[in-house]
Design an enzyme around this catalytic site. Structure first.
Site, PDB file in Angstrom:
ATOM      1  N   GLY A 237       0.829  -1.204   0.000  1.00 54.86           N
ATOM      2  CA  GLY A 237       0.000   0.000   0.000  1.00 54.86           C
ATOM      3  C   GLY A 237       0.858   1.248   0.000  1.00 54.86           C
ATOM      4  O   GLY A 237       0.825   2.041  -0.919  1.00 54.86           O
ATOM      5  N   PHE A 238       1.621   1.418   1.086  1.00 52.29           N
ATOM      6  CA  PHE A 238       2.568   2.540   1.232  1.00 52.29           C
ATOM      7  C   PHE A 238       1.887   3.895   1.168  1.00 52.29           C
ATOM      8  O   PHE A 238       2.545   4.911   0.963  1.00 52.29           O
ATOM      9  CB  PHE A 238       3.673   2.475   0.159  1.00 52.29           C
ATOM     10  CG  PHE A 238       4.185   1.093  -0.120  1.00 52.29           C
ATOM     11  CD1 PHE A 238       4.794   0.373   0.892  1.00 52.29           C
ATOM     12  CD2 PHE A 238       4.051   0.516  -1.370  1.00 52.29           C
ATOM     13  CE1 PHE A 238       5.267  -0.916   0.649  1.00 52.29           C
ATOM     14  CE2 PHE A 238       4.519  -0.773  -1.613  1.00 52.29           C
ATOM     15  CZ  PHE A 238       5.128  -1.485  -0.612  1.00 52.29           C
ATOM     16  N   THR A 466       2.321  -5.315   7.487  1.00 48.59           N
ATOM     17  CA  THR A 466       3.004  -4.802   8.665  1.00 48.59           C
ATOM     18  C   THR A 466       3.050  -5.776   9.825  1.00 48.59           C
ATOM     19  O   THR A 466       3.899  -5.647  10.702  1.00 48.59           O
ATOM     20  CB  THR A 466       2.257  -3.547   9.142  1.00 48.59           C
ATOM     21  OG1 THR A 466       0.854  -3.864   9.111  1.00 48.59           O
ATOM     22  CG2 THR A 466       2.510  -2.376   8.225  1.00 48.59           C
ATOM     23  N   PRO A 647       8.793  -7.789  18.506  1.00 48.84           N
ATOM     24  CA  PRO A 647      10.093  -7.385  17.955  1.00 48.84           C
ATOM     25  C   PRO A 647      10.378  -7.973  16.576  1.00 48.84           C
ATOM     26  O   PRO A 647      11.164  -7.397  15.817  1.00 48.84           O
ATOM     27  CB  PRO A 647      11.104  -7.930  18.982  1.00 48.84           C
ATOM     28  CG  PRO A 647      10.324  -8.156  20.225  1.00 48.84           C
ATOM     29  CD  PRO A 647       8.920  -8.460  19.808  1.00 48.84           C
ATOM     30  N   GLN A 653       9.580  -4.118   9.850  1.00 47.46           N
ATOM     31  CA  GLN A 653       9.155  -2.781   9.422  1.00 47.46           C
ATOM     32  C   GLN A 653      10.335  -1.818   9.354  1.00 47.46           C
ATOM     33  O   GLN A 653      10.482  -1.040   8.413  1.00 47.46           O
ATOM     34  CB  GLN A 653       8.119  -2.222  10.404  1.00 47.46           C
ATOM     35  CG  GLN A 653       6.762  -2.876  10.304  1.00 47.46           C
ATOM     36  CD  GLN A 653       6.163  -2.622   8.947  1.00 47.46           C
ATOM     37  OE1 GLN A 653       5.786  -1.504   8.636  1.00 47.46           O
ATOM     38  NE2 GLN A 653       6.100  -3.624   8.120  1.00 47.46           N
ATOM     39  N   LYS A 716       4.245   3.713  20.045  1.00 50.12           N
ATOM     40  CA  LYS A 716       4.458   4.905  19.214  1.00 50.12           C
ATOM     41  C   LYS A 716       4.269   4.640  17.724  1.00 50.12           C
ATOM     42  O   LYS A 716       4.063   5.585  16.967  1.00 50.12           O
ATOM     43  CB  LYS A 716       5.849   5.474  19.465  1.00 50.12           C
ATOM     44  CG  LYS A 716       5.961   6.239  20.792  1.00 50.12           C
ATOM     45  CD  LYS A 716       7.291   6.935  20.893  1.00 50.12           C
ATOM     46  CE  LYS A 716       7.369   7.862  22.097  1.00 50.12           C
ATOM     47  NZ  LYS A 716       8.699   8.484  22.200  1.00 50.12           N
ATOM     48  N   GLY A 717       4.356   3.412  17.308  1.00 47.53           N
ATOM     49  CA  GLY A 717       4.155   3.146  15.881  1.00 47.53           C
ATOM     50  C   GLY A 717       5.428   3.356  15.110  1.00 47.53           C
ATOM     51  O   GLY A 717       6.098   4.384  15.253  1.00 47.53           O
ATOM     52  N   GLU A 720       6.510   3.774   9.642  1.00 44.75           N
ATOM     53  CA  GLU A 720       7.056   4.790   8.745  1.00 44.75           C
ATOM     54  C   GLU A 720       8.337   5.424   9.263  1.00 44.75           C
ATOM     55  O   GLU A 720       8.944   6.239   8.575  1.00 44.75           O
ATOM     56  CB  GLU A 720       5.989   5.872   8.501  1.00 44.75           C
ATOM     57  CG  GLU A 720       4.821   5.313   7.719  1.00 44.75           C
ATOM     58  CD  GLU A 720       3.627   6.247   7.696  1.00 44.75           C
ATOM     59  OE1 GLU A 720       3.468   6.943   6.691  1.00 44.75           O
ATOM     60  OE2 GLU A 720       2.866   6.275   8.667  1.00 44.75           O
TER      61      GLU A 720
HETATM   62 MO1  MOS Z   1       1.182   5.959   5.238  1.00 47.52          MO
HETATM   63  S1  MOS Z   1       1.924   6.990   3.628  1.00 47.52           S
HETATM   64  O1  MOS Z   1       0.678   7.266   6.242  1.00 47.52           O
HETATM   65  O2  MOS Z   1       0.006   5.014   4.387  1.00 47.52           O
END
Ligand code: MOS
Length: 753
Positions: A237-238, A466, A647, A653, A716-717, A720
């Site tokens: 997706g990205f 993910t 982990p 990711q 925190k995620g 990205e």
């Molecule tokens: Mo991400 S570019 O916020 O799907």
């Protein structure tokens, strides 16, 4: 434990393998593009050959004569489709439902042929004859006819930048540029639509099924609740699959008109113009510093390309302005409107270009100061927002630098450019900061516990590769004291409770917080039943004495009973908990709005504390002295992202992020024919992405961090985080190897010859 499944440190869960891994590697996982429908008709798009002007005639006679053609949809018979604005519904609005005759960009959809077979549709599509009145298009920065628009939002600013620059001992000023990039997921932008009476089912790879359903309903002018969007897996997706794009309503309309399912598989090159992309950007940066390295002023002007109608921007000054203890800050963002399709999200949209510019400038400043670049970051590290003075909820940037530098061997670096060599190769070592705002959104979830102790978790979140299935399952297992094998997770389906967009790296934070909320309510029911029944080891005990572990309910003094026994005794059938999690910092109706496709995020630079995940990346480049071939034999990144639920999936990711960062630095760019405003390398042969031979050792280090402010899950995620700053680290290493500062990405051999 092994490299792929790192030993958990403090505040980390277990490195469980992906629960959908086996399905994926055996081909059993059904992606939306795989979904079989009965008696489908096949659609093929016809796209504009010009970037600006109008279609003066569409001759369909030859196309219609192809055997098997059912219908051709053009601007003349699709007037029922309504436009969807860019804001709110997350739509890539350029020409949504505008099939002409006005042409706003190259590759705009102007017709869709539907036929009995794919082959017939494709042949007919080739035979559609469009005649155009073409005007000279404006392609990009510097093209005649582009329109610049200074955004008048209030961007971060504090203090008197001019006065601070006047007093600074050193002023570093430079301009940087990043190119267009396209997502190029393996799963193409396919759509299959099927009507059953008044109900529409859409099979489309989606990062936001509730968004798609609601935006599509606007387009079709029907009740959103008559649309189901099914996307259990997404083949990449990205950011490109987070919004409605023009093809979906067209396929839906065709299926309705023809009274049978319609399936569209656009080509890869069509994907460059019918969906979104990362727009090219330009940056002017000024940094003023004292001799001791303390920064006293920072100015960041960003410029971004967008389409003519849409003011799409990423405006990463919101984040660059808060990175260090800058003193005075002034920022600005302008848009440059060109004859292009509308850009959109692409992994770490605001920070990738803006932090590339800042982190390159930081390295240039370190060179000017004659200072180690890590030391420069240390001197200017901060625990509060230089703009507002708000504290960071947690910030472990220097711990990341220290751990990554140690693992990399940074202390061995000789600082002069070209000072490190190995035979025919120049060696360069560079570093940069990675940063990503922590986002938490509302999420609804249903958790169901069966009498046999099995759990089903349902939420319309998305696993875009993910590991969302796994971390959501792990959270339910942990909260209910069960094994991951006992948990089944269903995602990516708009008939499930609403989940957030798979964007902004919020899924783990949001969904796991929602699962925790539902499980807490379920635990309370279980404990109440166990303590209030008339028999059993736990009868009469206070509820607070109870806990769940390994399928048992444990009470005080070593008493215990199997959970299955309680469920059987209580004769309740299943326990069903529905929860709507709303994070602190968004409106209380945010969960309800999510069902309407509206997104709300807490975190980042908003709330009363700054919430950001951080990292530090160190890169070695080797540049051949005669050919200037650039290799990256190793990269080390250390990252702090609050709680790490898994982990193994987290490492994957972060590793993928760094690889993409290397790609941004050295490989990736969509080339634009400036005369035609057309993408040239719109295929996998010419659009460069790294292959195994381009990537050496990638080392991921987790820095333990605990943060109870960000969200109940403490997450925190980091989907990205890791491709932010990487391109700067590579560019800084290239400078260190060669003494040449390349400020426009990607860096290629020809820049160094
Ligand atoms: Mo991400 S570019 O916020 O799907």
């Amino acid at each position: 434990m092994n490299a792929a499944a790192p030993q958990p440190k403090a505040n980390m869960g277990r490195p469980e393998p992906r629960i959908d891994g086996r399905l994926k590697v055996t081909g059993a996982a059904k992606y939306p593009s795989d979904m079989a429908v009965e008696n489908p008709a096949f659609a093929v798009l016809v796209t504009s050959a010009i970037a600006r002007g109008r279609v003066t005639a569409l001759d369909l006679a030859e196309a219609k004569a192809v055997a098997g053609v059912l219908e051709i949809f053009t601007h003349e018979n699709t007037g029922a489709l309504k436009p969807v604005p860019l804001s709110g519904a997350l739509s890539a609005s350029t020409s949504i439902q505008n099939l002409g005759p006005e042409i706003a960009h190259d590759g705009q959809i102007i017709a869709m042929v539907v036929a009995e077979t794919f082959e017939a549709a494709r042949e007919a599509a080739y035979r559609v004859k469009a005649t155009y009145a073409s005007e000279k298009p404006s392609a990009t920065f510097g093209s005649a006819g582009v329109e610049e628009e200074k955004l008048d939002e209030k961007f971060p600013a504090v203090g008197d930048v001019d006065a601070a620059l006047d007093k600074a001992a050193i002023v570093m000023e430079a301009e940087y540029g990043t190119p267009t990039q396209h997502h190029n997921a393996i799963e193409l932008f396919t759509t299959t639509c099927q009507w059953n009476g008044g109900r529409l089912t859409v099979f489309e790879p989606s990062q936001f099924v509730y968004g798609l359903k609601n935006s599509l309903a606007t387009c079709l002018d029907i009740d959103p609740d008559s649309i189901d969007v099914i996307s259990p897996y997404v083949g990449g997706g990205f950011g490109s699959k987070a919004q409605l794009t023009p093809r979906t309503s067209l396929v839906a309309l065709a299926a309705k008109v023809l009274g049978r399912p319609v399936k569209l598989v656009p080509t890869r090159d069509q994907g460059f113009t019918i969906a979104t992309y990362r727009a090219e950007t330009q940056h002017r940066i000024k940094l003023g510093a004292r001799k001791d390295g303390k920064i006293v002023a920072f100015e960041h002007d960003g410029k971004e390309i967008t389409s003519r109608p849409d003011p799409y921007s990423v405006a990463g000054v919101e984040d660059s302005a808060r990175m260090y203890d800058f003193g005075a800050v002034r920022t600005k963002v302008s848009l440059v409107h060109a004859d292009r399709n509308t850009p959109g999200f692409m992994r770490s949209p605001p920070v990738v270009p803006y932090i590339y510019a800042l982190e390159s400038a930081m390295d240039e400043l370190a060179v000017k100061l004659g200072m180690d670049p890590v030391q420069l970051r240390r001197i200017n590290d901060t625990q509060k927002d230089p703009i507002s003075g708000k504290p960071y909820s947690s910030r472990s940037l220097m711990q990341c630098y220290d751990q990554a530098a140690q693992a990399f061997g940074w202390s061995q670096r000789k600082s002069a450019p070209g000072a490190m060599q190995d035979g025919d190769w120049l060696i360069g070592w560079g570093c940069a900061t990675a940063v990503y705002p922590t986002h938490t959104g509302p999420a609804a979830v249903r958790v169901r516990l069966s009498p046999d102790g099995k759990v089903l978790v349902q939420t319309a979140c998305h696993d875009i590769g993910t590991g969302a299935y796994t971390v959501i399952g792990q959270t339910a297992a942990e909260e209910l004291g069960l094994s991951l094998d006992d948990v089944d997770v269903q995602l990516g389906d708009s008939t499930l409770p609403a989940g957030p967009v798979a964007g902004g790296s919020n899924t783990t934070a949001s969904a796991c917080s929602a699962v925790m909320q539902a499980c807490a309510a379920m635990r309370e029911k279980i404990f109440r039943a166990a303590t209030t029944q008339n028999k059993g080891a736990l009868a009469g005990q206070p509820m607070t004495a109870l806990s769940l572990a390994e399928g048992r309910i444990d009470g005080a003094d070593g008493t215990s009973m199997p959970l299955s026994e309680l469920l059987a005794d209580a004769n309740v059938g299943e326990i069903d908990e529905y929860a709507e999690f709303v994070p602190h910092g968004v409106k209380s109706n945010a969960a309800k709005n999510l069902f309407k496709g509206k997104i709300a995020f807490a975190g980042g630079s908003h709330g009363d504390k700054l919430m950001y995940a951080m990292g530090a990346e160190f890169v070695e480049v080797r540049i051949h002295k005669r050919t200037c071939e650039i290799r990256v034999p190793r990269i080390v990144g250390a990252f702090a992202g609050g709680r790490i639920v898994n982990p193994r999936t987290a490492r994957s990711q972060l590793m993928g992020g760094m690889i993409w960062g290397i790609s941004s630095a050295l490989h990736e760019a969509t080339e634009i024919d400036k005369g035609a405003a057309r993408y040239v390398n719109d295929n996998f042969a010419d659009y460069l992405v790294p292959v195994n031979a381009d990537i050496g050792e990638v080392d991921v280090i987790f820095v333990s961090e605990e943060d109870s402010d960000v969200n109940p899950a403490g997450v925190k995620g980091l989907g990205e985080l890791a491709n932010v700053g990487t391109a700067a680290a590579v560019a800084n290493a290239v400078y260190h190897a060669t003494g040449k500062r390349i400020r426009q990405l990607p860096i290629r051999i020809e820049n160094l010859l």
